[in-house]
Design an enzyme around this catalytic site. Sequence first.
Site, PDB file in Angstrom:
ATOM      1  N   ASP A   9       0.859  -1.171   0.000  1.00 26.64           N
ATOM      2  CA  ASP A   9       0.000   0.000   0.000  1.00 26.64           C
ATOM      3  C   ASP A   9       0.908   1.237   0.000  1.00 26.64           C
ATOM      4  OD1 ASP A   9      -2.367   1.651   0.529  1.00 26.64           O
ATOM      5  OD2 ASP A   9      -1.584   1.787   2.576  1.00 26.64           O
ATOM      6  N   ASP A 167      -1.528  -0.770   6.077  1.00 23.93           N
ATOM      7  CA  ASP A 167      -1.690  -0.166   7.402  1.00 23.93           C
ATOM      8  C   ASP A 167      -3.141  -0.081   7.842  1.00 23.93           C
ATOM      9  OD1 ASP A 167      -2.430   3.229   7.141  1.00 23.93           O
ATOM     10  OD2 ASP A 167      -2.179   1.956   5.392  1.00 23.93           O
TER      11      ASP A 167
END
Length: 216
Positions: A9, A167
Amino acid sequence: MAYEAAIFDLDGTLLDTLDDLHASVNFALASEGLPARSRSDVRAFLGNGVARLVHLSVPEGTPEEQEARALATFREHYARHNAQLTAPYPQVGELLRILSGEGVLRAVVSNKPDSAVQDLVATYFGGLFDAVVGERPDVRRKPAPDSLLAVMSQLGCRPERVVYVGDSEVDLQTARNAGVDCIAVSWGFRDVGWLRAQGATTIVCTTEELAEAILF
């Protein structure tokens, strides 16, 4: 070697983009005469793409046409100001160089608009990734696995040899939907307790721990 490819990400994982996103959200809201959002509000709203970010940022009951204008203003402002306050998290560049030296393929799959993803990765991590993909109109965004599966195919990697690093709960869901392992980082936009509640089984607090989790 545990994995042959690590797919990341972007926001909250590789780059701390919160302050630029917060500034663009409030610029868009102000352009429509709407109340500003706090930094913590914007932090909580991130993860599902910019349309969802703006939808959550405008007051409940905002007319669709006003929200659409705010989204367009956000996109324009962020495209011009997305690197003013943004910076890589500490030691991320070194982590990527270590993975490269160990022969681990590296890629980015993000819900940020593709043009911004390409620009930011080129600015901060030029030459360190084998594939970079952001949100595109013809592909379902995360947590749908489409972009992640496409990058895995491009890299020629089997799911059992791929790990997705993120995250947020969106990243955990994306990895599950794609059938790959997930490593959650604690330095991003969600705290450790939230990640555990969302089913994270591997959480790292430093890039050294992340390198070890990927390589061993």
